[in-house]
Design a protein around this motif. Sequence first.
Motif, PDB file in Angstrom:
ATOM      1  N   ALA A  95      -4.889  13.717  12.634  1.00 41.84           N
ATOM      2  CA  ALA A  95      -4.310  12.541  13.331  1.00 41.84           C
ATOM      3  C   ALA A  95      -5.180  12.434  14.818  1.00 41.84           C
ATOM      4  O   ALA A  95      -4.852  13.498  15.464  1.00 41.84           O
ATOM      5  CB  ALA A  95      -2.594  12.908  13.747  1.00 41.84           C
ATOM      6  N   PRO A  96      -5.849  11.289  14.814  1.00 43.54           N
ATOM      7  CA  PRO A  96      -6.507  11.055  16.201  1.00 43.54           C
ATOM      8  C   PRO A  96      -5.395  11.106  17.366  1.00 43.54           C
ATOM      9  O   PRO A  96      -4.336  10.483  16.865  1.00 43.54           O
ATOM     10  CB  PRO A  96      -7.445   9.947  16.101  1.00 43.54           C
ATOM     11  N   PRO A  97      -5.573  11.240  18.547  1.00 41.67           N
ATOM     12  CA  PRO A  97      -6.892  11.668  18.991  1.00 41.67           C
ATOM     13  C   PRO A  97      -7.060  13.533  19.032  1.00 41.67           C
ATOM     14  O   PRO A  97      -8.156  13.957  19.204  1.00 41.67           O
ATOM     15  CB  PRO A  97      -6.711  11.459  20.763  1.00 41.67           C
ATOM     16  N   ASP A  98      -6.030  14.001  18.623  1.00 42.44           N
ATOM     17  CA  ASP A  98      -6.103  15.585  18.555  1.00 42.44           C
ATOM     18  C   ASP A  98      -6.969  15.973  17.328  1.00 42.44           C
ATOM     19  O   ASP A  98      -7.724  17.009  17.205  1.00 42.44           O
ATOM     20  CB  ASP A  98      -4.779  16.266  18.410  1.00 42.44           C
ATOM     21  N   GLY A  99      -6.786  15.248  16.193  1.00 43.10           N
ATOM     22  CA  GLY A  99      -7.474  15.512  14.969  1.00 43.10           C
ATOM     23  C   GLY A  99      -8.874  14.486  14.908  1.00 43.10           C
ATOM     24  O   GLY A  99      -8.700  13.611  15.502  1.00 43.10           O
ATOM     25  N   SER A 100      -9.658  14.990  14.175  1.00 39.63           N
ATOM     26  CA  SER A 100     -11.110  14.167  13.849  1.00 39.63           C
ATOM     27  C   SER A 100     -11.497  14.272  12.353  1.00 39.63           C
ATOM     28  O   SER A 100     -11.617  15.379  11.904  1.00 39.63           O
ATOM     29  CB  SER A 100     -11.919  14.705  15.006  1.00 39.63           C
ATOM     30  N   MET A 101     -11.297  13.103  11.788  1.00 39.13           N
ATOM     31  CA  MET A 101     -11.789  13.156  10.326  1.00 39.13           C
ATOM     32  C   MET A 101     -13.247  13.508  10.163  1.00 39.13           C
ATOM     33  O   MET A 101     -13.654  14.438   9.124  1.00 39.13           O
ATOM     34  CB  MET A 101     -11.592  11.829   9.662  1.00 39.13           C
ATOM     35  N   GLY A 102     -14.167  13.297  11.016  1.00 34.84           N
ATOM     36  CA  GLY A 102     -15.600  13.580  10.998  1.00 34.84           C
ATOM     37  C   GLY A 102     -15.683  15.074  11.023  1.00 34.84           C
ATOM     38  O   GLY A 102     -16.387  15.718  10.386  1.00 34.84           O
ATOM     39  N   ASP A 103     -15.065  15.621  11.988  1.00 37.44           N
ATOM     40  CA  ASP A 103     -14.948  17.250  12.405  1.00 37.44           C
ATOM     41  C   ASP A 103     -14.368  17.908  11.171  1.00 37.44           C
ATOM     42  O   ASP A 103     -14.807  18.978  10.578  1.00 37.44           O
ATOM     43  CB  ASP A 103     -14.300  17.761  13.438  1.00 37.44           C
ATOM     44  N   TYR A 104     -13.296  17.221  10.576  1.00 34.29           N
ATOM     45  CA  TYR A 104     -12.534  18.056   9.337  1.00 34.29           C
ATOM     46  C   TYR A 104     -13.562  18.142   8.138  1.00 34.29           C
ATOM     47  O   TYR A 104     -13.398  19.248   7.579  1.00 34.29           O
ATOM     48  CB  TYR A 104     -11.528  17.148   9.129  1.00 34.29           C
ATOM     49  N   MET A 105     -14.187  16.872   7.972  1.00 38.91           N
ATOM     50  CA  MET A 105     -15.166  16.932   6.760  1.00 38.91           C
ATOM     51  C   MET A 105     -16.314  17.919   7.065  1.00 38.91           C
ATOM     52  O   MET A 105     -16.342  18.608   6.043  1.00 38.91           O
ATOM     53  CB  MET A 105     -15.759  15.560   6.470  1.00 38.91           C
ATOM     54  N   ALA A 106     -16.693  18.015   8.270  1.00 40.83           N
ATOM     55  CA  ALA A 106     -17.848  18.890   8.458  1.00 40.83           C
ATOM     56  C   ALA A 106     -17.368  20.342   8.261  1.00 40.83           C
ATOM     57  O   ALA A 106     -18.241  21.229   7.936  1.00 40.83           O
ATOM     58  CB  ALA A 106     -18.406  18.621   9.670  1.00 40.83           C
ATOM     59  N   SER A 107     -16.330  20.732   8.761  1.00 43.47           N
ATOM     60  CA  SER A 107     -15.452  21.977   8.495  1.00 43.47           C
ATOM     61  C   SER A 107     -15.352  22.284   7.103  1.00 43.47           C
ATOM     62  O   SER A 107     -15.650  23.401   6.720  1.00 43.47           O
ATOM     63  CB  SER A 107     -14.359  22.153   9.439  1.00 43.47           C
ATOM     64  N   LEU A 108     -14.850  21.399   6.187  1.00 45.34           N
ATOM     65  CA  LEU A 108     -14.894  21.621   4.741  1.00 45.34           C
ATOM     66  C   LEU A 108     -16.308  21.898   4.153  1.00 45.34           C
ATOM     67  O   LEU A 108     -16.219  22.891   3.505  1.00 45.34           O
ATOM     68  CB  LEU A 108     -14.146  20.588   4.166  1.00 45.34           C
ATOM     69  N   GLN A 109     -17.132  21.285   4.510  1.00 47.58           N
ATOM     70  CA  GLN A 109     -18.506  21.426   3.988  1.00 47.58           C
ATOM     71  C   GLN A 109     -19.012  23.048   4.453  1.00 47.58           C
ATOM     72  O   GLN A 109     -19.569  23.451   3.503  1.00 47.58           O
ATOM     73  CB  GLN A 109     -19.452  20.493   4.604  1.00 47.58           C
ATOM     74  N   LYS A 110     -18.623  23.252   5.722  1.00 45.13           N
ATOM     75  CA  LYS A 110     -18.944  24.808   6.130  1.00 45.13           C
ATOM     76  C   LYS A 110     -18.266  25.762   5.289  1.00 45.13           C
ATOM     77  O   LYS A 110     -18.785  26.711   4.871  1.00 45.13           O
ATOM     78  CB  LYS A 110     -18.434  24.700   7.579  1.00 45.13           C
ATOM     79  N   LEU A 111     -16.863  25.560   5.019  1.00 40.15           N
ATOM     80  CA  LEU A 111     -16.074  26.472   4.160  1.00 40.15           C
ATOM     81  C   LEU A 111     -16.779  26.517   2.657  1.00 40.15           C
ATOM     82  O   LEU A 111     -16.493  27.457   2.055  1.00 40.15           O
ATOM     83  CB  LEU A 111     -14.703  26.331   4.122  1.00 40.15           C
ATOM     84  N   ALA A 112     -17.064  25.381   2.457  1.00 38.13           N
ATOM     85  CA  ALA A 112     -17.687  25.191   0.948  1.00 38.13           C
ATOM     86  C   ALA A 112     -18.873  26.242   0.660  1.00 38.13           C
ATOM     87  O   ALA A 112     -19.198  26.527  -0.535  1.00 38.13           O
ATOM     88  CB  ALA A 112     -18.042  23.728   0.524  1.00 38.13           C
ATOM     89  N   LYS A 113     -19.609  26.422   1.807  1.00 33.51           N
ATOM     90  CA  LYS A 113     -20.767  27.395   1.677  1.00 33.51           C
ATOM     91  C   LYS A 113     -20.253  28.808   1.374  1.00 33.51           C
ATOM     92  O   LYS A 113     -21.328  29.652   1.288  1.00 33.51           O
ATOM     93  CB  LYS A 113     -21.636  27.282   3.106  1.00 33.51           C
ATOM     94  N   ARG A 114     -19.065  29.150   1.878  1.00 33.80           N
ATOM     95  CA  ARG A 114     -18.705  30.497   1.918  1.00 33.80           C
ATOM     96  C   ARG A 114     -18.219  30.783   0.449  1.00 33.80           C
ATOM     97  O   ARG A 114     -17.908  30.142  -0.194  1.00 33.80           O
ATOM     98  CB  ARG A 114     -17.358  30.748   2.822  1.00 33.80           C
ATOM     99  N   ASP A 115     -17.992  32.207  -0.115  1.00 31.16           N
ATOM    100  CA  ASP A 115     -17.766  32.773  -1.258  1.00 31.16           C
ATOM    101  C   ASP A 115     -16.465  33.436  -1.441  1.00 31.16           C
ATOM    102  O   ASP A 115     -16.230  33.828  -2.387  1.00 31.16           O
ATOM    103  CB  ASP A 115     -18.854  33.218  -1.886  1.00 31.16           C
ATOM    104  N   GLU A 116     -15.743  33.662  -0.188  1.00 30.12           N
ATOM    105  CA  GLU A 116     -14.370  34.272  -0.519  1.00 30.12           C
ATOM    106  C   GLU A 116     -13.484  33.433  -1.448  1.00 30.12           C
ATOM    107  O   GLU A 116     -13.377  32.353  -1.606  1.00 30.12           O
ATOM    108  CB  GLU A 116     -13.637  34.241   1.136  1.00 30.12           C
TER     109      GLU A 116
END
Length: 304
Positions: A188-209
């Motif tokens: 939920a903006p302004p505290d949340g950001s969908m662009g950041d959220y998607m980038a953070s998901l992409q970042k976790l997608a590269k991990r293997d835990e």
Amino acid sequence: MPEDIPYDRNLELLPGRVDEPMPGVRRLLCNNPSPFTFKGTVSYIVGRGKVAIVDPGPDDPAHSAALLDAVRGETVTHIFVTHTHRDHSPGVPAIKQATGAWVLAEGPHRAARPLHVGEPPRLDAANDTDFKPDRVLADGEVVSGSGWTIEAVTTPGHTANHMAFAFKEGNVVFSGDHVMAWSTPVVAPPDGSMGDYMASLQKLAKRDEPTYFPGHGPAVRNAPRFVAAYILHRKAREASIVNRLAKGESDIPALVAAIYSNLDPRLVKAAGMSVLAHLEDLVARGAVATDGPASIAGRYRLGA
Ligand SMILES: [Zn+2]
């Protein structure tokens, strides 16, 4: 929206009852159930003897007492905080006072962007603006305790200061509210950001835990596959917003009504904020246009 994410809502945990879902990880459920917190906040205890606590939870004396009870005879050396929502961090002072532990987090609460002129801070009541870590952690920073090692992983999106913690010896991630098995989080903006959220998901997608322990609900199993499903779900949500705009829907209430079926009435406002988060991201990328900054009351159309 079909159930495209392999949700898991089976949490065999009762408030005040500690369990040990894997060696070196204990967890304790707080009795604060709600449409946003599922059965309540889950606090974690990492290690044995000299331990770390992840997310002490809300300002709830019964939960704080149960958490201290769970570590009786042990030493709490570190408190890690995933983010500054009121169901995660206001329990910090009670635990810190009782244990003298260091408090580590990405930083104090902050919004993902400045407020637009005339924009009310929407979910302000949800934010713990009093929180101040003893030590600020950078992305990738590693903190070692007695028999445990934790790597900080910045994951902005749900909040700007959201941080996940990888527990190296257990090969698991404490994922806070970023990735949860029972639901997708509110962005939920302004505290949340969908662009950041998607980038953070992409970042976790590269991990293997393979396993994540979230701030609410049961563990996330097959985490890389689950994160991929989360990403697809958000892309599908975005596609349905674009599709509805193409069909002539132009405001957020109409989009929410068209896109969410069987929505819990208590979640309508949050759904509106989530659609706003998508629209804000689409406007930033030039795929959607609106007059002035993207706002909850704005009218939207396709194209720049
Ligand atoms: Zn939260």
